[in-house]
Design an enzyme around this catalytic site. Sequence first.
Site, PDB file in Angstrom:
ATOM      1  N   HIS A   1      39.795  14.890  35.085  1.00 14.11           N
ATOM      2  CA  HIS A   1      40.717  15.999  35.315  1.00 14.11           C
ATOM      3  C   HIS A   1      40.303  16.679  36.622  1.00 14.11           C
ATOM      4  O   HIS A   1      39.561  17.651  36.609  1.00 14.11           O
ATOM      5  CB  HIS A   1      40.645  16.976  34.148  1.00 14.11           C
ATOM      6  CG  HIS A   1      41.723  18.001  34.161  1.00 14.11           C
ATOM      7  ND1 HIS A   1      42.290  18.511  32.995  1.00 14.11           N
ATOM      8  CD2 HIS A   1      42.350  18.638  35.181  1.00 14.11           C
ATOM      9  CE1 HIS A   1      43.216  19.395  33.312  1.00 14.11           C
ATOM     10  NE2 HIS A   1      43.276  19.500  34.617  1.00 14.11           N
TER      11      HIS A   1
ATOM     12  N   GLU B   1      44.263  13.396  34.550  1.00 15.66           N
ATOM     13  CA  GLU B   1      44.916  14.585  34.026  1.00 15.66           C
ATOM     14  C   GLU B   1      45.054  15.640  35.116  1.00 15.66           C
ATOM     15  O   GLU B   1      44.235  15.695  36.056  1.00 15.66           O
ATOM     16  CB  GLU B   1      44.093  15.186  32.888  1.00 15.66           C
ATOM     17  CG  GLU B   1      43.866  14.242  31.735  1.00 15.66           C
ATOM     18  CD  GLU B   1      43.102  14.910  30.616  1.00 15.66           C
ATOM     19  OE1 GLU B   1      42.276  15.781  30.879  1.00 15.66           O
ATOM     20  OE2 GLU B   1      43.343  14.536  29.449  1.00 15.66           O
TER      21      GLU B   1
ATOM     22  N   HIS C   1      40.739  17.428  23.190  1.00 16.56           N
ATOM     23  CA  HIS C   1      40.144  18.758  23.457  1.00 16.56           C
ATOM     24  C   HIS C   1      39.299  19.230  22.271  1.00 16.56           C
ATOM     25  O   HIS C   1      39.792  19.459  21.184  1.00 16.56           O
ATOM     26  CB  HIS C   1      41.167  19.831  23.829  1.00 16.56           C
ATOM     27  CG  HIS C   1      40.527  20.917  24.643  1.00 16.56           C
ATOM     28  ND1 HIS C   1      40.555  20.970  26.028  1.00 16.56           N
ATOM     29  CD2 HIS C   1      39.778  21.978  24.259  1.00 16.56           C
ATOM     30  CE1 HIS C   1      39.865  22.028  26.447  1.00 16.56           C
ATOM     31  NE2 HIS C   1      39.382  22.649  25.401  1.00 16.56           N
TER      32      HIS C   1
HETATM   33  C1  LIG Z   1      43.351  18.566  29.062  1.00 17.82           C
HETATM   34  C2  LIG Z   1      42.103  18.774  28.290  1.00 17.82           C
HETATM   35  O1  LIG Z   1      42.104  19.273  27.201  1.00 17.82           O
HETATM   36  C3  LIG Z   1      40.859  18.294  28.873  1.00 17.82           C
HETATM   37  O2  LIG Z   1      41.053  16.976  29.192  1.00 17.82           O
HETATM   38  C4  LIG Z   1      40.471  18.944  30.150  1.00 17.82           C
HETATM   39  O3  LIG Z   1      40.127  17.955  31.063  1.00 17.82           O
HETATM   40  C5  LIG Z   1      39.278  19.810  29.956  1.00 17.82           C
HETATM   41  O4  LIG Z   1      38.988  20.345  31.221  1.00 17.82           O
HETATM   42  P1  LIG Z   1      37.493  20.843  31.535  1.00 17.82           P
HETATM   43  O5  LIG Z   1      36.592  19.625  31.384  1.00 17.82           O
HETATM   44  O6  LIG Z   1      37.597  21.364  32.929  1.00 17.82           O
HETATM   45  O7  LIG Z   1      37.196  21.899  30.498  1.00 17.82           O
HETATM   46  N1  LIG Z   2      42.308  15.440  27.172  1.00 13.45           N
HETATM   47  C1  LIG Z   2      41.083  15.875  26.529  1.00 13.45           C
HETATM   48  C2  LIG Z   2      39.912  15.401  27.325  1.00 13.45           C
HETATM   49  O1  LIG Z   2      40.057  14.574  28.216  1.00 13.45           O
HETATM   50  C3  LIG Z   2      38.569  15.915  27.040  1.00 13.45           C
HETATM   51  O2  LIG Z   2      38.585  17.179  26.431  1.00 13.45           O
HETATM   52  P1  LIG Z   2      37.148  17.714  25.919  1.00 13.45           P
HETATM   53  O3  LIG Z   2      36.630  16.681  24.949  1.00 13.45           O
HETATM   54  O4  LIG Z   2      36.274  17.833  27.129  1.00 13.45           O
HETATM   55  O5  LIG Z   2      37.446  19.029  25.256  1.00 13.45           O
END
Ligand SMILES: CC(=O)[C@@H](O)[C@H](O)COP(=O)(O)O
Ligand SMILES: NCC(=O)COP(=O)(O)O
Length: 259
Positions: free
Chosen positions: A48, A79, A200
């Site tokens: 992301h 993402e 998440h």
């Molecule tokens: C979209 C989501 O829920 C996660 O994939 C996101 O990448 C979390 O971002 P951070 O790692 O910056 O918290």
């Molecule tokens: N889309 C969720 C992700 O890539 C990771 O979320 P998290 O496990 O770091 O909360």
Amino acid sequence: MSSPCATALSVNVNKVALVRNTRHLGIPSVLTAARACLRAGAHGITVHPRPDGRHIRAQDVAELAALLRDWPRAEYNIEGNPTQNLMDFIRQVRPSQATFVPDSEDQFTSDHGWSFPQDAERLRPLIAECHALGVRVSLFMDPVAAQMAPARAVGADRVELYTEPYAAAWGTPGQDAQLRRYAEAAHAALQAGLGVNAGHDLNLDNLAAFVASVPGLLEVSIGHAFVSDALELGYERAVQAYLACMDRGMAERGAGVAR
Ligand SMILES: CC(=O)[C@@H](O)[C@H](O)COP(=O)(O)O
Ligand SMILES: NCC(=O)COP(=O)(O)O
């Protein structure tokens, strides 16, 4: 009810980059982490690249794309918010999947999904552009059954169910009600012709019950808890632990084993 399907594990390596960025030494290596996870059986890598570069940066995105060309069966999921910096990465890299997330530039972490009909018209052309580039589109969504058909109507291939509310309820009396909410949203997504992803705050405690309860779950993307576990277990044993959780959940759901 959908036919049982195997659920893929996509490891999000944001937090490896976060630690790396606290020194100018290049360690821990994002590439080393991704390679180790793929070798251990992870089905894909998620990043992301947020606009502020707090963790994953443009060089990581490009280097991971090069790595994943050596892993043709693995998927690359990028993402981000398509109205910010995401589309430049999609045009450059053409990953397996783009996951659209409605985050602001300075958001602490992702904490909500898209809303329809409000977001429909600005998403529609961006989804169409991803499709023209051969990239699957998943929309980050709250687990609201009534929002699934509108997500399909703007052209999404999949939704990613935002699982923090479930994770927060884990181990409380509200846990089972949350699981029913996600199962209903997933069923509505399947009925609308969408694939179902989730992510998440999933972890080794709450993952198996989620996989067992949510029909048609194609992919979970897990990062924060995974990297935390890998600090103790190492990447290989952490992947094996998460795949074992998923296998238990799929066995209970009547699906196969993790692909
Ligand atoms: C979209 C989501 O829920 C996660 O994939 C996101 O990448 C979390 O971002 P951070 O790692 O910056 O918290
Ligand atoms: N889309 C969720 C992700 O890539 C990771 O979320 P998290 O496990 O770091 O909360």
